[in-house]
Design an enzyme around this catalytic site. Structure first.
Site, PDB file in Angstrom:
ATOM      1  N   HIS A   1      32.480  38.684  36.227  1.00  0.00           N
ATOM      2  CA  HIS A   1      31.914  39.651  35.297  1.00  0.00           C
ATOM      3  C   HIS A   1      31.512  38.935  34.013  1.00  0.00           C
ATOM      4  CE1 HIS A   1      34.374  43.086  37.347  1.00  0.00           C
ATOM      5  NE2 HIS A   1      33.296  42.733  38.030  1.00  0.00           N
TER       6      HIS A   1
ATOM      7  N   THR B   1      36.982  47.815  34.128  1.00  0.00           N
ATOM      8  CA  THR B   1      37.781  47.944  35.358  1.00  0.00           C
ATOM      9  C   THR B   1      39.261  47.657  35.119  1.00  0.00           C
ATOM     10  OG1 THR B   1      37.395  45.644  36.012  1.00  0.00           O
ATOM     11  CG2 THR B   1      35.790  47.310  36.761  1.00  0.00           C
TER      12      THR B   1
ATOM     13  N   HIS C   1      46.261  38.260  33.692  1.00  0.00           N
ATOM     14  CA  HIS C   1      45.522  39.173  34.558  1.00  0.00           C
ATOM     15  C   HIS C   1      44.305  38.521  35.200  1.00  0.00           C
ATOM     16  CE1 HIS C   1      47.993  42.434  33.135  1.00  0.00           C
ATOM     17  NE2 HIS C   1      47.597  42.276  31.882  1.00  0.00           N
TER      18      HIS C   1
ATOM     19  N   GLU D   1      35.762  43.415  43.079  1.00  0.00           N
ATOM     20  CA  GLU D   1      36.071  44.778  42.674  1.00  0.00           C
ATOM     21  C   GLU D   1      35.044  45.741  43.265  1.00  0.00           C
ATOM     22  OE1 GLU D   1      38.908  44.999  39.171  1.00  0.00           O
ATOM     23  OE2 GLU D   1      36.930  44.662  38.280  1.00  0.00           O
TER      24      GLU D   1
ATOM     25  N   HIS E   1      34.857  36.593  33.141  1.00  0.00           N
ATOM     26  CA  HIS E   1      36.148  36.478  33.815  1.00  0.00           C
ATOM     27  C   HIS E   1      35.963  36.748  35.306  1.00  0.00           C
ATOM     28  CE1 HIS E   1      35.824  40.768  32.681  1.00  0.00           C
ATOM     29  NE2 HIS E   1      36.361  40.966  33.879  1.00  0.00           N
TER      30      HIS E   1
ATOM     31  N   HIS F   1      37.680  38.069  39.320  1.00  0.00           N
ATOM     32  CA  HIS F   1      38.609  38.862  40.130  1.00  0.00           C
ATOM     33  C   HIS F   1      38.600  38.258  41.533  1.00  0.00           C
ATOM     34  CE1 HIS F   1      38.885  42.108  37.079  1.00  0.00           C
ATOM     35  NE2 HIS F   1      37.635  41.742  36.820  1.00  0.00           N
TER      36      HIS F   1
END
Length: 314
Positions: free
Chosen positions: A144, A226, A90, A131, A119, A121
Site C-alpha cells: 500500500h 485497513t 504490525h 488484503e 507498507h 501485508h
C-alpha cells in the site's frame, strides 16, 4: 524492603507503559488474531464497523467501466535521499526523505496527493497475504502506497476527510527471481526483526520501481484504512497487474516479529461487505477513448451515407 521497592518500581513502569500505549492511539489494543483481532476491532474503534470499510473482494464481472486520464506520477523517478523501514509490530513501514516529495495526480483523482509512506501485508505462506482479493483470489503480498491530499496540508488533517487519502494497492505474485527494487529493503529487514526497530535502506530505488509496469488498468472504490482506527477516508486504487517477488524475499518479511515476540505473519484484514458501494475499473486512456469515439462516429456517418444512397435509388 528492597524487594518491595523493586516491585513498586516495576508496577509503576508497567502502568506508565499501559497508559502511554492507550494515549498513543492503542498501538497494542489490536492484533490480527484472538480477542483483539479484526472481528473485535469495532468494539474499540467505532469506525471499523462502518459501511465503507476496506479491504473488499473485487468482482470483475460487476465493475463499472470509467474513462479517466492516465495517472501522473510526479518525482517518482527520483531516488530518495534517505529511505527508512520500521517494524512497528504490525507491518514493515517505509518512509523516505526526498528533495521533492513524490505526488500522484489524475487517474480519476480530484487533486494532487503527496506520498506519506508505504507498507506491506503478507501471509504465513504464499496461499495468502493480500488484503484485497480479485474474484476471490488472494495474493501472497500486497503493498500500500499511502498518499494524502495536498490541499489538506498534512496527513493528520487528511485522514479526517472522506477523500483525504489516496492509497495505491499493488499485488505481488511469486517468481523464481528476486525483485531488484525490493532487495535493498529486504536486506534492511534483517536488522529490524524485533518490533520497535528501524533501519536505513542502503541504495534505495525510486518509488517508480515499486509500481507495476502497467498502471493504466486499475480498480477504484471509496473505502477506509485497513487497520484501526479504520477511518473512512480512502480513495482506493488497486492495480490489476501484479509485481513479482521471490519466496526468499517473502521469507524475510515472515521472519519479523510482533511486539509479543510472535511471528509477524497473516497481517491482513478479512474482506468487508460492499454495502452497496460501486467498484469501478479504468477503461482505455483518453487518447484511446477518443479513437473509439472517432471510430463510432465514422460508423455512424457510413450508416447515414449508405441510407442516403438507398433512399436516392428508391
Amino acid at each position: 524492603m528492597f524487594a518491595s521497592r523493586q516491585f513498586l518500581s516495576l508496577l509503576l513502569l508497567l502502568t506508565i507503559k499501559t497508559i502511554g500505549t492507550w494515549a498513543a492511539g492503542g498501538h497494542q489494543m489490536w492484533t490480527y488474531t484472538g480477542q483483539s483481532g479484526p472481528v473485535h476491532w469495532s468494539q474499540a474503534f467505532q469506525a471499523c464497523g462502518g459501511t465503507r470499510q476496506s479491504p473488499i473482494n473485487i468482482e470483475t464481472g460487476s465493475v463499472k467501466v470509467e474513462y479517466w486520464q492516465p495517472f501522473i506520477f510526479k518525482n517518482y523517478d527520483d531516488p530518495p535521499m534517505v529511505m527508512r523501514v520500521a517494524n512497528n509490530g504490525h507491518t514493515a513501514k517505509v518512509e523516505m526523505d526526498s528533495h521533492n516529495a513524490p505526488r500522484v495526480a489524475q487517474g480519476g483523482l480530484k487533486g494532487d496527493y503527496i506520498f506519506a509512506q508505504l507498507h506491506f501485508h503478507w501471509g504465513g505462506d504464499s496461499s495468502q497475504g493480500s488484503e484485497h482479493t480479485i474474484d476471490g483470489v488472494r495474493y501472497p503480498l500486497e503493498m500500500h502506497i499511502v498518499n494524502y491530499k495536498a490541499s489538506y496540508g498534512n496527513l493528520g488533517t487528511a485522514v479526517q476527510k472522506p477523500d483525504g487519502l489516496a492509497v495505491l494497492g499493488v499485488m505481488y505474485e511469486v517468481s523464481d527471481t528476486d525483485n531488484a527494487a525490493l532487495t535493498p529493503l529486504v536486506n534492511a529487514l534483517a536488522n529490524i526483526t524485533d518490533a520497535g526497530l528501524f533501519a536505513e535502506v542502503a541504495t534505495p530505488y525510486p518509488l517508480r520501481a515499486f509500481l507495476p509496469k502497467d498502471t493504466e488498468k486499475f480498480y477504484r472504490y471509496e473505502g477506509s484504512l485497513t487497520t484501526p482506527t479504520c477511518n473512512e477516508a480512502v480513495i482506493w486504487t488497486v492495480f490489476d497487474t501484479p509485481v513479482r517477488v521471490s519466496e526468499n524475499q517473502l521469507n524475510a518479511l515472515r521472519a519479523m516479529k510482533t511486539e509479543d515476540g510472535y511471528k509477524l505473519i497473516n497481517n491482513y484484514r478479512p474482506t468487508q461487505p460492499l454495502h452497496g458501494r460501486e467498484v469501478q475499473v479504468s477503461g482505455a486512456s483518453y487518447s484511446s477513448a477518443d479513437s473509439i469515439s472517432m471510430k463510432n462516429m465514422g460508423l455512424a456517418l457510413y450508416f447515414i451515407s449508405t441510407m442516403t444512397v438507398v433512399m436516392m435509388n428508391m
